[in-house]
Scaffold this active site. Structure first.
Site, mmCIF file in Angstrom:
data_model
loop_
_atom_site.group_PDB
_atom_site.id
_atom_site.type_symbol
_atom_site.label_atom_id
_atom_site.label_comp_id
_atom_site.label_asym_id
_atom_site.label_seq_id
_atom_site.Cartn_x
_atom_site.Cartn_y
_atom_site.Cartn_z
ATOM 1 C CB VAL A 295 -0.923 0.006 1.230
ATOM 2 C CG1 VAL A 295 -1.815 -1.221 1.227
ATOM 3 C CG2 VAL A 295 -0.112 0.088 2.513
ATOM 4 C CD GLU B 125 -0.627 -8.020 2.719
ATOM 5 O OE1 GLU B 125 -0.441 -9.151 3.219
ATOM 6 O OE2 GLU B 125 -0.024 -7.011 3.107
ATOM 7 N N GLY C 92 2.416 -8.478 5.145
ATOM 8 C CA GLY C 92 2.454 -9.635 4.255
ATOM 9 C C GLY C 92 3.671 -9.659 3.356
#
Lengths: 507, 507
Positions: free
Chosen positions: B255, B279, B373
């Site tokens: 992100v 994810e 992740g």
């Protein structure tokens, strides 16, 4: 049969600048005669020869040793253990790429690495179609055979013919076409007993009769036995607490004296019906089958000591149906390791107080061997365990340090540390909690006060998540290189003239 | 319906010392009213309250923020992004365990972590049998629901009911009973649309109407665009060289602004028929579907910005059949990531010249967010790419350093580094070759001479595999902390009396 030639003739196919892919893993099942003939020729002629060498993992002195001595390995991957080659790597004469072993075959298949010009493969024999029956190691042979322009086969009459059938060859499609690997138990056979190969790719066959140059077994010392005892107690407690089934989960074990002691310890434990999903089978793993404790062992290589190989040959018929040799892209595959819940037991060179592990670099810069398969297993095991003696070099090195000089396995993957002093269970612990567990349970008593002092000082002066004194963090390694010990001594340096008597105390 | 209570009544079930497992991932789909009520109560009463908090990943300020402000999180795992919590972690007030996200659920299932006393779960609704329909995140909810003694449900009327059906809940047996995960394409649905739950475990239901507190989107700056351009050129070249299919392989994207720029760049590229196996779904990934470039997106959480959420709700009916939300043990599972050949694109805090990546620790000691992740993907992707701006803090930090102050991703896993300066392809390169590629292609020109100087000095004085000057290795970080910049300055220290004029030059 028309293709049968001498090792020298076969070696003449190898030209300067080529990429050579060989069979072999953990010095076993590697070609011997052709590499030796090539080294001899270069030695005699002094011709220019720089090769890139791909293997399964370590190969014998006939390749890594002989080729390094004549200086013909310019690039080497993915693993090695040879002293001459190590020397060349650390002198900057050979570029070495130290890779996770499961990744090497897919780097070839994805076209991430230069293509193999010639594959040199040891075999028990070749079928009429050209298919290859491997000997004591499978490794990356199937990948190199598929990728190579030309293939040279060494049919080694020294290897017992009844090894045929022990291999289970299954290779993977590239994404997006890859399918689930259909292994749900250690003993599942999913492939063929031969390595598929087109007859026309085989350009030369050499008949040899040479044993694998495996490593002799070191005697088990008291320290290894103490590590083994601590580790087995830990595993037995996991069973008691119902975190592991009574027959554990498949065991992966690295090589060396600690690994041998651990497996020998399992022979004497109450545990039974064990299985091993691992990459190398050494003497003590065969003993684990013999003593009835292990019912199935999956690996990519068979590498007992010379004496152990004698015993193995004698027992081959009774052992054979309990052993499977798989390509390393299967033996070391994250998918299978995670699914089976493998218990990974590997050796650390050094561990830091926060649980990071160095498996490869002496004092941060010199290559020892390489990460080998430990990354594949450590990243995906249900239980990731590292063992190490708490001290080295007669106590002048503490293997527990403030910060490791190189990281191969991060705090995110390392779950348990075992030394002869005790066991640190890092699961569910924050960095500071880990530090206390490792220092108090695993460090040598000689170094505990010095480690606690570091931790205390670090907590005073830095972020308190992973406290460090950055300017002292690597001082233990620096001190060892400068003074021969990691133990603190106080040395006085005098600056200025004596009258003035300005002193700077340097620890 | 008899179980419907106020948030305050539900919160009264939470007692000092408990382990609380909550729904939610990447601030979305987390419970809001009950955690806020609990924080308010503790604030009012001043009662002793120390909780262990398990989540999927980051959760909103209603939990991590409000609970940290009243000091009730004693232990927290596996990921966070909240500033109050971060402060408490770095002050040593909260013990934080920074874990690979795929490992958290199996740590619960294996009994490696204390059991969940109460699970607090946000839901769209509950079926007659007690099964739970998740909202905007799946995360570890299924695991906590199965593991918890008691369950509190927040039915959040703010979440659009037509989210029902987007989830695909499939959980894993523990080894030795685990089966292959039957996903071979991003879009494969393999489970149920609800989280299985026994009605009797649900002890309270709270009706709420509160939006997810997602992060607003930062404007895309020129640097992010330059990184995106370099990365997409790299991917397009991989296609050209036939190392990637024309529609790439499934993309995982971290992100933040660089990730947003990369996905926006893909919208404008010639690439098409893309899929994402990731994810978190942020604004730009939804745009990738809208612009017709992405035909399927698998994730564990939906976390667009507040404005992006408005757009998403408007387009939900047309987007829904192109989105799947899976438990994080599936979205982040090494088996599936390796099989699909995911392209992992994550952000580094700093990278060293040998390709080791720090994603978590500022100056080696302070936690930023966590590994999240990125480890699951970096270890198993077909292509592991890290992006970072080459400098930070107005040029006073070089993100390319001699040695990283903390390692989250090792040299063995990192394949490509992209900065706004360019791209370093590390595949098949030895450490020294990597160093030159990273310095020359990725480092900021202001720091290149200083990095080359380090490399040169290191090659003179240490093992030549991974050359380091150990006493200088962390000096860049130390210099930044002491002087506010990593740039070298020469400072004179004078020892002794002035007449004697002994000088020690310290760089």
């Amino acid at each position: 049969m028309k293709k049968v030639v001498s090792a020298e003739v076969a070696a003449s196919l190898v030209k300067d600048g080529m990429v050579i892919g060989v069979s072999g893993f953990s010095p076993s099942g590697y070609p011997k005669a052709v590499p030796l003939a090539l080294a001899q020729r270069v030695k005699n002629t002094g011709e220019k020869m720089k090769l890139t060498l791909y293997t399964g993992a370590s190969v014998g002195a006939e390749i890594d040793g002989a080729w390094s001595e004549v200086g013909i390995i310019s690039k080497r991957m993915p693993y090695q253990t040879n002293s001459s080659l190590r020397n060349n790597i650390n002198k900057g004469l050979t570029e070495y790429i130290d890779m996770n072993l499961s990744v090497m075959p897919q780097f070839i298949n994805y076209g991430f690495l230069p293509k193999v010009n010639i594959a040199i493969v040891e075999a028990l024999g070749i079928t009429e179609e050209g298919n290859i029956i491997p000997t004591t190691a499978v490794g990356n042979t199937a990948t190199y055979v598929a990728n190579a322009d030309k293939i040279i086969i060494e049919v080694n009459e020294n290897q017992p013919l009844s090894l045929e059938g022990i291999a289970d060859i299954y290779t993977l499609e590239n994404p997006p076409f890859r399918k689930p690997i259909p292994i749900t138990h250690t003993g599942d056979r999913i492939g063929t007993t031969y390595i598929p190969c087109k007859l026309e790719k085989i350009v030369a066959v050499v008949m040899t009769n040479m044993p694998d140059k495996t490593r002799p077994l070191k005697a088990m010392d008291e320290t290894s036995k103490a590590i083994s005892k601590n580790l087995i107690e830990f595993l037995e407690n996991e069973v008691k607490e119902r975190r592991l089934p009574e027959n554990l989960l498949p065991i992966q074990s690295g090589v060396g004296s600690v690994a041998n002691a651990v497996l020998a310890g399992l022979c004497e434990s109450k545990l039974k019906n064990l299985t091993c999903y691992t990459e190398v089978i050494q003497d003590s793993m065969l003993d684990l089958i013999r003593c009835g404790k292990a019912k199935m062992v999956s690996s990519t290589a068979l590498c007992p000591s010379p004496a152990g190989m004698e015993d193995f040959r004698r027992d081959l018929d009774s052992l054979k149906d309990k052993i499977i040799l798989r390509p390393q892209e299967i033996s070391n595959n994250p998918e299978v390791i995670r699914r089976l819940g493998v218990i990974a037991i590997n050796t650390a060179l050094e561990v830091d107080i926060y649980g990071n592990v160095n498996s490869t670099h002496v004092m941060g810069t010199k290559m020892m061997n390489g990460i080998g398969g430990s990354g594949d297993f450590a990243e995906n095991a249900s239980l990731t365990i590292f063992t190490t003696e708490s001290i080295a070099k007669k106590g002048n090195i503490s293997t527990i340090v403030p910060i490791v000089s190189h990281v191969d396995h991060t705090e995110h993957n390392v779950m348990v540390i075992v030394t002869e002093q005790g066991t640190a269970d890092l699961r569910g612990k924050s960095p500071k909690e880990r530090a206390l567990a490792i220092i108090n349970n695993c460090a040598h008593p000689d170094y505990r006060p010095q480690l606690l002092e570091y931790l205390e000082k670090a907590q005073e002066c830095s972020g308190k998540h992973t406290p460090h004194v950055l300017c002292d963090a690597l001082s233990w390694h620096i001190r060892f290189m400068e003074t021969g010990t990691m133990k603190k001594k106080f040395i006085k340096f005098t600056f200025g003239n004596d009258e003035n008597n300005d002193k700077l105390i340097v620890s």
